[in-house]
Design a protein around this motif. Structure first.
Motif, mmCIF file in Angstrom:
data_model
loop_
_atom_site.group_PDB
_atom_site.id
_atom_site.type_symbol
_atom_site.label_atom_id
_atom_site.label_comp_id
_atom_site.label_asym_id
_atom_site.label_seq_id
_atom_site.Cartn_x
_atom_site.Cartn_y
_atom_site.Cartn_z
ATOM 1 N N ALA A 19 -0.281 -6.858 -13.116
ATOM 2 C CA ALA A 19 -0.067 -8.204 -13.641
ATOM 3 C C ALA A 19 0.534 -9.128 -12.595
ATOM 4 N N CYS A 20 1.360 -8.548 -11.710
ATOM 5 C CA CYS A 20 2.027 -9.363 -10.690
ATOM 6 C C CYS A 20 1.160 -9.573 -9.449
ATOM 7 N N ALA A 21 0.087 -8.815 -9.302
ATOM 8 C CA ALA A 21 -0.736 -8.887 -8.097
ATOM 9 C C ALA A 21 -1.475 -10.212 -8.010
ATOM 10 N N THR A 22 -1.579 -10.723 -6.809
ATOM 11 C CA THR A 22 -2.310 -11.967 -6.574
ATOM 12 C C THR A 22 -3.303 -11.748 -5.450
ATOM 13 N N SER A 23 -4.379 -12.520 -5.478
ATOM 14 C CA SER A 23 -5.391 -12.409 -4.428
ATOM 15 C C SER A 23 -4.866 -12.999 -3.128
ATOM 16 N N GLY A 24 -5.451 -12.556 -2.019
ATOM 17 C CA GLY A 24 -5.073 -13.072 -0.714
ATOM 18 C C GLY A 24 -4.913 -11.947 0.278
ATOM 19 N N PRO A 25 -4.867 -12.259 1.572
ATOM 20 C CA PRO A 25 -4.742 -11.218 2.602
ATOM 21 C C PRO A 25 -3.362 -10.577 2.611
ATOM 22 N N VAL A 26 -3.316 -9.297 2.957
ATOM 23 C CA VAL A 26 -2.064 -8.552 3.068
ATOM 24 C C VAL A 26 -2.017 -7.926 4.452
ATOM 25 N N LEU A 27 -0.911 -8.144 5.160
ATOM 26 C CA LEU A 27 -0.760 -7.630 6.521
ATOM 27 C C LEU A 27 -0.324 -6.174 6.494
ATOM 28 N N ILE A 28 -1.067 -5.337 7.195
ATOM 29 C CA ILE A 28 -0.749 -3.911 7.329
ATOM 30 C C ILE A 28 -0.064 -3.689 8.674
ATOM 31 N N GLY A 29 0.934 -2.817 8.688
ATOM 32 C CA GLY A 29 1.690 -2.580 9.914
ATOM 33 C C GLY A 29 0.864 -1.881 10.987
ATOM 34 N N ALA A 30 1.419 -1.842 12.189
ATOM 35 C CA ALA A 30 0.730 -1.220 13.323
ATOM 36 C C ALA A 30 0.502 0.266 13.067
ATOM 37 N N LEU A 31 -0.669 0.743 13.461
ATOM 38 C CA LEU A 31 -0.990 2.152 13.308
ATOM 39 C C LEU A 31 -0.355 2.959 14.435
ATOM 40 N N ARG A 32 -0.159 4.224 14.199
ATOM 41 C CA ARG A 32 0.483 5.097 15.175
ATOM 42 C C ARG A 32 -0.353 6.361 15.341
ATOM 43 N N TYR A 33 -0.136 7.050 16.423
ATOM 44 C CA TYR A 33 -0.855 8.295 16.669
ATOM 45 C C TYR A 33 -0.101 9.456 16.048
ATOM 46 N N GLU A 34 -0.807 10.294 15.290
ATOM 47 C CA GLU A 34 -0.226 11.499 14.711
ATOM 48 C C GLU A 34 -0.536 12.677 15.617
ATOM 49 N N ARG A 35 0.493 13.229 16.224
ATOM 50 C CA ARG A 35 0.304 14.353 17.146
ATOM 51 C C ARG A 35 -0.102 15.611 16.386
ATOM 52 N N PRO A 36 -1.173 16.276 16.824
ATOM 53 C CA PRO A 36 -1.562 17.542 16.185
ATOM 54 C C PRO A 36 -0.666 18.672 16.663
ATOM 55 N N GLN A 37 -0.697 19.761 15.933
ATOM 56 C CA GLN A 37 0.051 20.950 16.348
ATOM 57 C C GLN A 37 -0.657 21.621 17.526
ATOM 58 N N GLY A 38 0.124 22.111 18.471
ATOM 59 C CA GLY A 38 -0.422 22.918 19.550
ATOM 60 C C GLY A 38 -1.315 22.162 20.523
ATOM 61 N N MET A 39 -0.863 20.994 20.997
ATOM 62 C CA MET A 39 -1.646 20.269 21.989
ATOM 63 C C MET A 39 -1.676 21.049 23.294
#
Length: 210
Positions: A19-39
């Motif tokens: 009910a509170c949601a409104t249309s319009g663009p939403v800014l998403i934060g910067a993406l980061r790298y997820e380190r895998p196990q055992g590089m």
């Protein structure tokens, strides 16, 4: 009884958020790298230059997806500061640095093999074919889908020779009860990191890194 109370609370919260949601663009934060196990380890002193990743998606450079609320008739564009291509380049650099590889900038390079500057052992650049996350919110049900597709090229700087062209792909789907922007960021981070990890799993490139 406690379980029923929790479900009712989540249902009320879900309806309230819709009910509170409104249309319009939403800014998403910067993406980061997820380190895998055992590089794996790499050759000491190795350097890789990262060139431009051209956006081939056919949408606005900053657009990375949408959130849809059918019951409320609301649709939000999910955008990043800068561009999706910049995000790919940034996470690629993070992946290289996480492995102890020295990262060089090659943003002014014209992408022609004959003009590769003598600044690194390997050069990496490419095209962003898809980098999108979609969320559809319904009462007590949110469907998330993330899709990353990158065409990556790698060249030997000394030989001025293309050594590999890779198609990197990663798709994720998730179901939840309540929508969360942090889940959007986490899913796209996981999908992009998974796609980039395929570079280091490639036999020819991995041989060059040893």
């Amino acid at each position: 009884m406690a379980g029923l109370y929790r479900v009712m609370s989540m249902l009320i919260l879900s309806f309230g958020l819709s009910a509170c949601a409104t249309s319009g663009p939403v800014l998403i934060g910067a993406l980061r790298y997820e380190r895998p196990q055992g590089m794996g380890s790499v050759r000491p002193g190795l350097s890789v230059a990262v060139g431009v990743f051209n956006d081939q998606r056919g949408v606005a450079p900053s657009l990375i997806g949408k959130r849809i609320l059918p019951s409320a008739g609301v649709e939000n564009e999910l955008v990043v500061g800068g561009s999706a291509a910049d995000m790919v380049s940034s996470v690629m650099k993070q992946a290289l640095s996480a492995r102890g590889i020295e990262v060089k900038e090659a943003l002014q390079w014209d992408l022609s093999l004959e003009n590769i500057p003598d600044i690194a052992d390997l050069f990496i650049w490419g095209e962003v074919k898809a980098m999108d996350v979609y969320a559809e919110s319904r009462p007590l049900s949110v469907s998330y889908k993330a899709d990353v597709q990158i065409r990556l090229m790698a060249a030997d700087a000394k030989q001025k020779k293309l050594i590999r062209t890779l198609n990197l792909n990663s798709r994720l789907e998730r179901q939840d009860i309540v929508f969360s922007f942090s889940t959007v960021e986490d899913m796209l981070t996981e999908a992009l990191s998974s796609a980039i990890d395929q570079v280091f799993a490639d036999q020819e490139i991995n041989k060059r890194l040893q």
